[in-house]
Scaffold this motif. Structure first.
Motif, PDB file in Angstrom:
ATOM      1  N   LEU A  95       0.792  -1.229   0.000  1.00 19.77           N
ATOM      2  CA  LEU A  95       0.000   0.000   0.000  1.00 19.77           C
ATOM      3  C   LEU A  95       0.826   1.282   0.000  1.00 19.77           C
ATOM      4  N   GLY A  96       2.065   1.189   0.420  1.00 20.35           N
ATOM      5  CA  GLY A  96       2.851   2.381   0.696  1.00 20.35           C
ATOM      6  C   GLY A  96       2.707   2.724   2.174  1.00 20.35           C
ATOM      7  N   GLU A  97       3.439   3.702   2.608  1.00 26.51           N
ATOM      8  CA  GLU A  97       3.366   4.108   4.012  1.00 26.51           C
ATOM      9  C   GLU A  97       1.978   4.678   4.321  1.00 26.51           C
ATOM     10  N   PRO A  98       1.484   4.456   5.529  1.00 29.27           N
ATOM     11  CA  PRO A  98       0.173   5.026   5.882  1.00 29.27           C
ATOM     12  C   PRO A  98       0.220   6.553   5.903  1.00 29.27           C
ATOM     13  N   ASP A  99      -0.943   7.155   5.754  1.00 26.83           N
ATOM     14  CA  ASP A  99      -1.035   8.613   5.838  1.00 26.83           C
ATOM     15  C   ASP A  99      -0.825   9.088   7.268  1.00 26.83           C
ATOM     16  N   TYR A 129      -5.107   4.989   6.173  1.00 26.35           N
ATOM     17  CA  TYR A 129      -4.919   5.261   4.755  1.00 26.35           C
ATOM     18  C   TYR A 129      -6.139   6.050   4.283  1.00 26.35           C
ATOM     19  N   HIS A 130      -5.897   7.250   3.778  1.00 25.93           N
ATOM     20  CA  HIS A 130      -6.998   8.110   3.344  1.00 25.93           C
ATOM     21  C   HIS A 130      -7.645   7.580   2.075  1.00 25.93           C
ATOM     22  N   TRP A 131      -8.957   7.607   2.086  1.00 25.26           N
ATOM     23  CA  TRP A 131      -9.687   7.375   0.843  1.00 25.26           C
ATOM     24  C   TRP A 131     -10.061   8.748   0.281  1.00 25.26           C
ATOM     25  N   ARG A 132     -10.898   9.456   1.001  1.00 26.71           N
ATOM     26  CA  ARG A 132     -11.306  10.802   0.587  1.00 26.71           C
ATOM     27  C   ARG A 132     -10.698  11.780   1.594  1.00 26.71           C
ATOM     28  N   GLY A 133      -9.412  12.008   1.446  1.00 27.10           N
ATOM     29  CA  GLY A 133      -8.687  12.805   2.422  1.00 27.10           C
ATOM     30  C   GLY A 133      -8.809  12.133   3.780  1.00 27.10           C
ATOM     31  N   ALA A 134      -8.765  12.910   4.831  1.00 22.08           N
ATOM     32  CA  ALA A 134      -8.949  12.369   6.175  1.00 22.08           C
ATOM     33  C   ALA A 134     -10.431  12.200   6.487  1.00 22.08           C
ATOM     34  N   HIS A 135     -11.271  12.486   5.509  1.00 23.14           N
ATOM     35  CA  HIS A 135     -12.720  12.421   5.654  1.00 23.14           C
ATOM     36  C   HIS A 135     -13.189  10.980   5.866  1.00 23.14           C
ATOM     37  N   VAL A 139      -8.512   1.740   7.902  1.00 22.59           N
ATOM     38  CA  VAL A 139      -7.688   1.673   9.111  1.00 22.59           C
ATOM     39  C   VAL A 139      -7.283   0.222   9.361  1.00 22.59           C
ATOM     40  N   PHE A 140      -6.021   0.040   9.717  1.00 22.40           N
ATOM     41  CA  PHE A 140      -5.515  -1.271  10.115  1.00 22.40           C
ATOM     42  C   PHE A 140      -4.946  -1.171  11.518  1.00 22.40           C
ATOM     43  N   ALA A 141      -5.213  -2.184  12.336  1.00 23.11           N
ATOM     44  CA  ALA A 141      -4.627  -2.281  13.673  1.00 23.11           C
ATOM     45  C   ALA A 141      -3.411  -3.191  13.567  1.00 23.11           C
ATOM     46  N   VAL A 142      -2.254  -2.677  13.997  1.00 23.10           N
ATOM     47  CA  VAL A 142      -0.989  -3.384  13.864  1.00 23.10           C
ATOM     48  C   VAL A 142      -0.320  -3.468  15.230  1.00 23.10           C
TER      49      VAL A 142
END
Length: 157
Positions: A95-99, A129-135, A139-142
């Motif tokens: 995915l790349g780094e989280p937002d 990880y944003h879909w529509r900005g931070a709107h 979310v993943f729990a790690v």
């Protein structure tokens, strides 16, 4: 002295081989992403780099619309990551780094923990990880490098 040297070299070689076998077993327990997962991850990273309405650009149905291309891609990635036994390293590569990463001590941690529609039992850090900005966000729990849960945090309009 030469005898001890050969014995020491033998022990070191054996230790090296055992270490390599253990590392190989650890890699084997965490399979590589499939080609289709890799393609989906590339699609997400491409869509993520574009600006839609919620990230300062113009409205773009592929990025901003409910069930638009980005939303559907992220939904499929959620499903595959949770079903595929991804760890944090492999998920980040996909995915790349989280937002944003929230740790339990962060003051903003409670809201996404309580409001996300979880699949699995969340604990540990929250990778957003944003879909529509931070709107709206995926979310993943790690915890300890393992992905324990994932879900959607929607604004709830």
């Amino acid at each position: 002295m030469a005898r001890h040297w050969h014995l020491l070299c033998g022990v070191l070689a054996l230790t090296f081989l055992v270490g390599c076998a253990q590392a190989g077993a650890e890699r084997a327990s965490t399979p590589e992403a499939s080609a289709s997962d890799q393609t989906l991850g590339e699609d997400f990273r491409t869509l993520r780099a574009r600006q839609g309405h919620f990230s300062g650009g113009s409205w773009n149905r592929d990025l901003d619309q409910w069930q638009g291309q980005k939303h559907r891609t992220m939904q499929e990635l959620l499903k595959r990551i949770l079903a595929g036994g991804y760890d944090a390293t492999r998920m980040s590569a996909l995915l790349g780094e989280p937002d944003r990463i929230l740790q339990p001590a962060d003051p903003d941690y409670g809201y996404p923990l309580e409001q996300t529609q979880w699949q699995g039992q969340p604990e540990g850090d929250l990778w957003l990880y944003h879909w529509r900005g931070a709107h709206d966000q995926l979310v993943f729990a790690v915890k300890d490098g393992r992905v324990l849960a994932g879900g959607w945090l929607y604004a709830g309009e």
